[in-house]
Design an enzyme around this catalytic site. Structure first.
Site: not given
Length: 284
Positions: A11, A35-36, A59-61, A124
């Site tokens: 987003q 791939d950070i 981010a992994y959200t 998270y």
């Protein structure tokens, strides 16, 4: 200005690209391109592109999914920001890293300041907080922006979920005992651009909506706007439910309103989420 943007397909990433100032150049990479969590990949991209600034919108959200995938969450939310900070430090690039209201436990009753104690409730939030600490340790001049309840015309978010559900159901139960500040991703993108234009000092900033609501109140407003704009024909009957009545794998903070006075002092307006809602409701 040359910008390296991670999380390009999310987003915030898409809204950022929509608002790129004239004369700015962006290398926008999604997780498939970068791939950070892979330090050598990050180093190679930064050394090749030589950006003036790195904006980490990746981010992994998956808040609930993170409970069963802590390593995957940590790779993106903790190792990723650290890798970007290391690359920024070695290249001299500015780093803006996006974090979350989930670093707080939600036991507060007043909008959270940047200096308030953190105490994440789940994986998270913990991985995001660890990411903040990693960035600060490597690159104290980095800017960290905590935000909350993000929505837009892109991706998956609460606004789009509510509209879809209204097309299938006549009645909905919405959580009424969690309060936060909805944030339009486009406004957040604009805030980040302004921080870059001002070459603002590093540190933690809070950025969110200009009015707090519960999920129930947010949903109620979404449906009013959707009906008024002809997006849906009829508003479903709404009832407020408690968090206890709607159990999820991860605990959510009951109160995660962010105080935005610090960023407002720089002349950056908070997100007018109600206005944004009326503008994007027919864009998806």
């Amino acid at each position: 200005m040359k910008i390296l943007l991670t999380g390009a397909n999310g987003q915030l990433g898409r809204c950022f690209q929509d608002r790129l100032p004239e004369g700015w150049h962006v290398k926008a990479l999604g997780s498939a391109e970068l791939d950070i969590g892979n330090a050598s990949q990050v180093e190679e991209v930064v050394n090749t592109w030589k950006p003036d600034a790195i904006v980490n919108a990746g981010a992994y959200t998956g808040v609930d999914k993170a409970e069963s995938e802590p390593e995957a969450a940590a790779r993106v939310n903790t190792q990723g920001p650290e890798n970007l900070a290391l690359a920024a430090r070695s290249s001299g690039a500015k780093l803006i890293h996006v974090s979350t209201d989930y670093v707080f436990d939600g036991q507060g009753t007043q909008p959270y300041l940047e200096t308030d104690p953190t105490a994440p409730l789940g994986v998270y939030g913990k991985t995001k907080l660890d990411g903040e600490h990693a960035v600060q340790s490597v690159l104290p001049d980095a800017a960290i922006i905590r935000t909350a309840w993000v929505f837009s015309e892109y991706g998956n978010n609460f606004v789009k979920t509510m509209v879809k559900l209204s097309e299938k159901r006549d009645a909905l139960g919405i959580v009424g005992d969690q309060r936060g500040c909805p944030t339009y991703a486009g406004d957040l993108a604009t805030a980040i651009i302004k921080l870059l234009q001002q070459d603002a000092a590093g540190g933690i900033y809070h950025y969110g909506g200009n009015r707090e609501v519960s999920w129930f109140e947010f949903a109620d407003r979404i449906f009013d706007v959707a009906v008024s704009k002809g997006r849906i024909e009829k508003k479903p009957a709404l009832s407020a439910v408690t968090t206890a009545q709607y159990p999820t794998p991860a605990k959510r903070p009951a109160y995660s309103v962010l105080d935005g006075e610090k960023i407002k002092a720089l002349g950056i307006a908070l997100s007018d989420w109600d206005k944004a809602l009326t503008e994007i409701i027919n864009k998806f």
